[in-house]
Scaffold this active site. Structure first.
Site, PDB file in Angstrom:
ATOM      1  CE  LYS A  66      -2.317  -1.596   3.638  1.00  0.00           C
ATOM      2  NZ  LYS A  66      -2.008  -3.047   3.657  1.00  0.00           N
ATOM      3  CB  THR A  67       3.755   2.306   2.092  1.00  0.00           C
ATOM      4  OG1 THR A  67       3.022   2.103   3.298  1.00  0.00           O
ATOM      5  CG2 THR A  67       4.632   3.544   2.221  1.00  0.00           C
ATOM      6  CG  ASP A 111       0.316   2.908   7.211  1.00  0.00           C
ATOM      7  OD1 ASP A 111      -0.660   2.277   6.772  1.00  0.00           O
ATOM      8  OD2 ASP A 111       1.369   2.360   7.583  1.00  0.00           O
ATOM      9  CB  THR A 160      -4.739  -3.667   8.493  1.00  0.00           C
ATOM     10  OG1 THR A 160      -4.868  -3.026   9.767  1.00  0.00           O
ATOM     11  CG2 THR A 160      -3.328  -3.441   7.960  1.00  0.00           C
ATOM     12  NE  ARG A 219       6.059  -4.502   5.284  1.00  0.00           N
ATOM     13  CZ  ARG A 219       5.037  -3.792   5.753  1.00  0.00           C
ATOM     14  NH1 ARG A 219       4.433  -4.165   6.869  1.00  0.00           N
ATOM     15  NH2 ARG A 219       4.620  -2.711   5.118  1.00  0.00           N
TER      16      ARG A 219
END
Length: 327
Positions: A66-67, A111, A160, A219
């Site tokens: 997302k980032t 975020d 999330t 990640r």
């Protein structure tokens, strides 16, 4: 899978490495093909009209990009991006300071947007819709409201837990999209690309083995690769590259991840403990998530956001109105 890193310098170093592994262009972003196709259309249309992109909300488990997507969109638009998080914006003045500093077409990435303070969220409504801030000066009968006009900007929110975002906030986003877990082929490609960036030589079978244990999350795939690289460096076995550097093999992967407690399905020791608690203490369920969290000494948010999405994807548990149940 959770990390318990007590060394702040090591944690900062990990974040720097993760940032360096991010792609520099949207077409270099691996996976999420449907999402990328849509974003390319929206970006091209906004550039043709010379307008700021509509506000965008991404939701899904952590570690899916997302980032990274927010940064890539800003780069594609030739704009700057300011990054913050919901918990960091504790006062309305914090948000006002950021918004008044944005230039035309800039991006603001928030975020954990579901954790915004209620007053900050309400201030954001007019900023998103009217590109203006209403500031109250003074108190009581003499108080005055002053409207500050803002440059047109693009807000990119990431969460999330989309269910915790209020309806009025969610409705102000022009595009809301879920990020899905990645398939093994995309993860293998990511691992091989990461290997090139880190100048690590990795056999195809080894990259495939890591991809299958990465919980569908880039990640985690990159993190596992770095740990396997450490193991291969100390235990090169019989495989050496021409420059003397160890080549990562499937044997390295098996031994390194066994040492870390990650099995061939990507389950960690914590995942297995989660399943054992339901099986042994609650006869397979149903059991409330609060009880599981207490037994694991984890907070409920970690259970629902980190543990359970992957366990549900693997078909190992179900969420029911009465609680969690083993399948």
């Amino acid at each position: 899978m959770t990390d318990t890193n007590l060394n702040p310098k090591a944690e900062v170093s990990e974040k720097i490495v993760e940032k360096s592994l991010r792609p520099q262009k949207l077409n270099e972003f691996i996976g999420q093909e449907k999402l990328k196709q849509q974003l390319n259309i929206f970006l091209e249309a906004a550039k043709n009209r010379n307008e700021a992109l509509d506000h965008i909300l991404f939701y899904g488990p952590p570690g899916l990009g997302k980032t990274t997507l927010a940064c890539l969109m800003a780069r594609e638009m030739g704009s700057n991006i300011k990054m913050t998080s919901g918990p960091a914006l504790t006062r309305a003045g914090d948000l006002a300071s950021i918004l008044t500093g944005l230039k035309k077409g800039d991006f603001l990435f928030i975020d954990e947007i579901h954790r915004l303070n209620k007053l900050v969220e309400e201030m954001l409504y007019s900023a998103m819709e009217d590109f203006a801030l209403d500031i109250v000066l003074g108190k009581g009968p003499s108080a005055k409201t002053v409207r500050l006009n803002l440059q047109k900007f693009t807000l990119v929110g990431a969460t999330t837990r989309i269910g915790l975002i209020s309806g009025p906030m969610r409705d102000r986003f022009g595009y809301v999209q879920q990020l899905d877990f990645y398939d093994d082929n995309d993860l293998k490609e990511i691992i091989e690309r990461t290997g090139e960036v880190l100048k690590v030589k990795i056999e195809s079978e080894a990259a495939e083995s890591i991809s299958k244990r990465s919980r569908g999350t880039p990640r985690i795939a990159n993190r596992l690769l770095r740990r396997v690289r450490d193991y291969a460096q100390v235990n090169p076995l019989s495989h050496k590259a021409t420059d003397g550097q160890a080549i990562i093999t499937a044997e390295h992967v098996d031994k390194a991840l066994k040492m870390l407690g990650v099995d061939k399905d990507g389950l960690s020791d914590a995942d297995r403990k989660y399943l054992e608690i339901i099986r042994k203490q609650y006869s397979g369920g149903p059991v409330g998530v609060e009880n599981i969290a207490a037994a694991l000494t984890e907070d409920v948010g970690t259970i629902t956001e980190v543990y359970e999405p992957f366990l549900m994807k693997k078909g190992l548990i179900k969420r029911t109105p009465k609680g969690r149940v083993l399948t």
